[in-house]
Scaffold this motif. Structure first.
Motif, PDB file in Angstrom:
ATOM      1  N   PRO A 117       0.804  -1.223   0.000  1.00 25.41           N
ATOM      2  CA  PRO A 117       0.000   0.000   0.000  1.00 25.41           C
ATOM      3  C   PRO A 117       0.841   1.278   0.000  1.00 25.41           C
ATOM      4  CG  PRO A 117      -0.567  -1.403   1.893  1.00 25.41           C
ATOM      5  CD  PRO A 117       0.517  -2.093   1.156  1.00 25.41           C
ATOM      6  N   GLU A 235       4.429  -0.548   4.015  1.00 21.90           N
ATOM      7  CA  GLU A 235       3.559   0.552   3.627  1.00 21.90           C
ATOM      8  C   GLU A 235       4.392   1.797   3.341  1.00 21.90           C
ATOM      9  OE1 GLU A 235       0.926   1.980   6.653  1.00 21.90           O
ATOM     10  OE2 GLU A 235      -0.363   3.035   5.234  1.00 21.90           O
ATOM     11  N   THR A 237       3.854   6.036   3.051  1.00 22.40           N
ATOM     12  CA  THR A 237       2.936   7.137   3.345  1.00 22.40           C
ATOM     13  C   THR A 237       3.584   8.423   2.806  1.00 22.40           C
ATOM     14  OG1 THR A 237       3.859   7.936   5.436  1.00 22.40           O
ATOM     15  CG2 THR A 237       2.483   5.942   5.545  1.00 22.40           C
TER      16      THR A 237
END
Lengths: 405, 405
Positions: A117, A235, A237
């Motif tokens: 992600p 992940e 961000t």
């Protein structure tokens, strides 16, 4: 008898090599050769780490396609391929459609983020010359902003490279040399900068000789680069990446720049074409044709070939792609003449991984090399690629000669 | 008798000129001269538009202070001034305090956003060499990103310059020349780029001859620059600026880059010092001392002097700042000798506003100039500033000679 149309998609190492070899061997009236490419230039995808770090300009790693292919033998069309219909024998682009008698697909790789992600959104990629150039500008902007801001956010000066494979290591090598220049240019104290390599696998440069790998890691460490191995990125961000350090142990690394250099796949147009494929790569026949499609050749990153000695696929390298282009041209000419095609056998001359402008590791002609010797060989390999496509003129224009100083 | 300490704050045109003139005239044992500056370099604040546009590098517009001042005559301390106590005669910096017998304040200008919401946060400023450099990197990053992105956001290629005064126009002139280079470098079609000047006042370059102003606007128009005059910016957002076009008429201009070049003020440390001031500028006595503070001189942008001929303040220019530095040094030497100080009278040699590397407008020695002649004069002015501070050596190192080609 109507002249046959040979349609070549992509002007990377494979496609361009096919075209220049056809251009050499075919007479003007033997066939219509059409080359379609998104940009008016070819770029050295094996040099993108240099454009990304800023050690070479974007201009230095590309050249005009028209400087190496020429009418009337080859018609070059700048267009983006949108669909390949192997049943109807037609290729659709953003500016029109083209039918063919023989199709050569050399559309190159795409980045692979494995569904992690945030990576597609927040990580930069060395996918092409434009994205490499953006990485350079991104890093420079972060350094300029840090230098200016009153309350300093040191994470602007943290660069995370995801992946300790060939691309990741070559990029780290360039960054190792570039960071001191950036510090000088943007008034940044060197100790504020962090460059980290995050790798999911338990090793650096899989497939390379362990002694050479040790050398590479030691050299990169000495340039201040940190390694975190066996720690997958879970992940990304806008602030950085989260990595998995143990069963239930995670660490968030705040970073102004995250570059994903950990995976490639074939081109998604192949998946949509109906040709049998694995992650958009086609397990080609021995003569480079797609199984079940006698008029379709695949060269370069989208061609999957098994190295039976080790029972693993050959890596998607420029060296093999150019050899494939050569053989692909030969085989198309054979078909035009009604002769049998030949089998493609890669001639592996070795593999050299650069560690910056002045250092490298690798094996060439069966010998292990490190340091300046390896770096010299690497530049000779780069110059040879230019020579094979565009002859001595192109080498003189774009070649790497700083080794001679 | 104890040796007097002369403390000079700021190595801009005023402070540095004071110090080099003291250095020339004083013997080693006559006084202790201490120069305090935030950076180890002086930068040409009149060249910042070139660093911002990217037509000169940050390195080209600055030089080491130690290359023009030298021990033992002058002690240079790199420090940031935090407070000036004119009663206690002590200056506090981030690395220590300093007492003085004579203080010279040459701390330069700060940007002024007139309380317009969002400007301080979302607009870039040419306040110093670091912020100018950030503007360059910001624009390049926007161009690189536009070139790469699949869904193109054309507003990335819109550059708004707030202010049609001297700084704004000089920046627009550079951008007019730089944009075609950026288009070439980043594969951007020229017609996608917009450069707009937004000005609240009903005129461009107030104080300049209308004929010259017409010429400037025409030339900038021909480089594709748009003007919106009499239209105040009322708000800046992360997306662009809102401008007021009529009584109840507003227009939002989406822009990837907003540069505020519309206002300067004196340094806020002056306001905090208790010295009488107007927007951080001190209306100095005729000998450049602060009213009521016989041991404090003010030079450069923080010194306010009225031009009685037109009953308006003299503009804060490098020319006047350097003349003030010269006179300030003379007056300090006079005080050391117990002699009377002299009156400072600006010697206005003219004013030239650059319109890029190859064009300018202005008045010099009473004559109106445009085009290449004006541009040549501008470069001579720039080189003269270098000469006055660092002699011929500095001119050779940092001067502008492309006019000679």
């Amino acid at each position: 008898m109507k002249r046959k149309t040979i349609l070549v998609l992509g002007a990377g190492y494979g496609g361009l090599s096919t075209v220049v070899n056809l251009q050499k061997s075919l007479g003007t009236d033997d066939a219509d050769v059409i080359l379609i490419n998104k940009n008016e230039y070819h770029y050295e995808s094996t040099w993108l780490h240099e454009a990304a770090a800023g050690t070479l300009s974007a201009e230095q790693v590309r050249y005009d396609i028209k400087s190496v292919v020429s009418e009337p033998k080859v018609k070059f069309i700048q267009a983006t391929v949108e669909a390949i219909d192997v049943k109807g024998k037609v290729v659709t682009t953003d500016v029109g459609t083209h039918t063919y008698d023989y199709l050569v697909i050399g559309l190159g790789f795409e980045g692979e983020t494995f569904g992690i992600p945030g990576l597609d959104k927040y990580a930069l990629a060395m996918a092409n010359v434009k994205s490499a150039r953006q990485i350079r500008e991104h890093i420079e902007y972060q350094f300029a902003t840090w230098s200016l801001e009153e309350v300093k956010d040191d994470s602007r000066l943290t660069i995370v490279v995801g992946g300790a494979g060939f691309s990741g290591i070559e990029l780290l090598g360039e960054l190792g040399n570039r960071v001191p220049e950036l510090c000088e240019e943007f008034d940044v104290p060197a100790e504020k900068v962090r460059v980290l390599c995050i790798e999911a696998a338990p090793m650096v440069l899989p497939g390379f000789d362990p002694e050479l790998v040790d050398y590479a890691v030691r050299q990169l460490n000495s340039k201040g680069i940190e390694f975190s191995i066996g720690t997958p990125v879970v992940e990304a961000t806008p602030e950085g990446v989260n990595i998995k350090k143990g069963e239930d142990e995670f660490e968030f690394i705040k970073a102004g720049t995250v570059i994903w250099a950990a995976g490639v796949r074939g081109n998604r147009l192949i998946e949509e074409s109906g040709i049998e494929n694995m992650r958009a790569r086609v397990k080609v026949e021995k003569d480079l044709r797609a199984p079940g499609h006698d008029d379709v050749f695949i060269v370069g990153d989208c061609a999957l070939m098994i190295n039976e000695e080790v029972n693993r696929p050959f890596p998607p390298t420029a060296q093999i792609a150019m050899q494939q282009g050569d053989m692909c041209a030969n085989n198309i000419i054979a078909l035009l003449k009604g002769e049998p095609t030949s089998e493609f056998v890669p001639d592996l001359k070795g593999s050299i991984c650069s560690l910056g402008d002045d250092d490298a590791i690798g094996v060439a002609f069966g010998k292990k090399l490190t340091g300046k010797k390896a770096s010299f060989m690497k530049k000779m390999v780069d110059n040879r690629a230019l020579f094979l496509i565009g002859g001595l003129g192109l080498v003189m224009k774009k070649g790497k000669f700083n080794v001679l100083k």
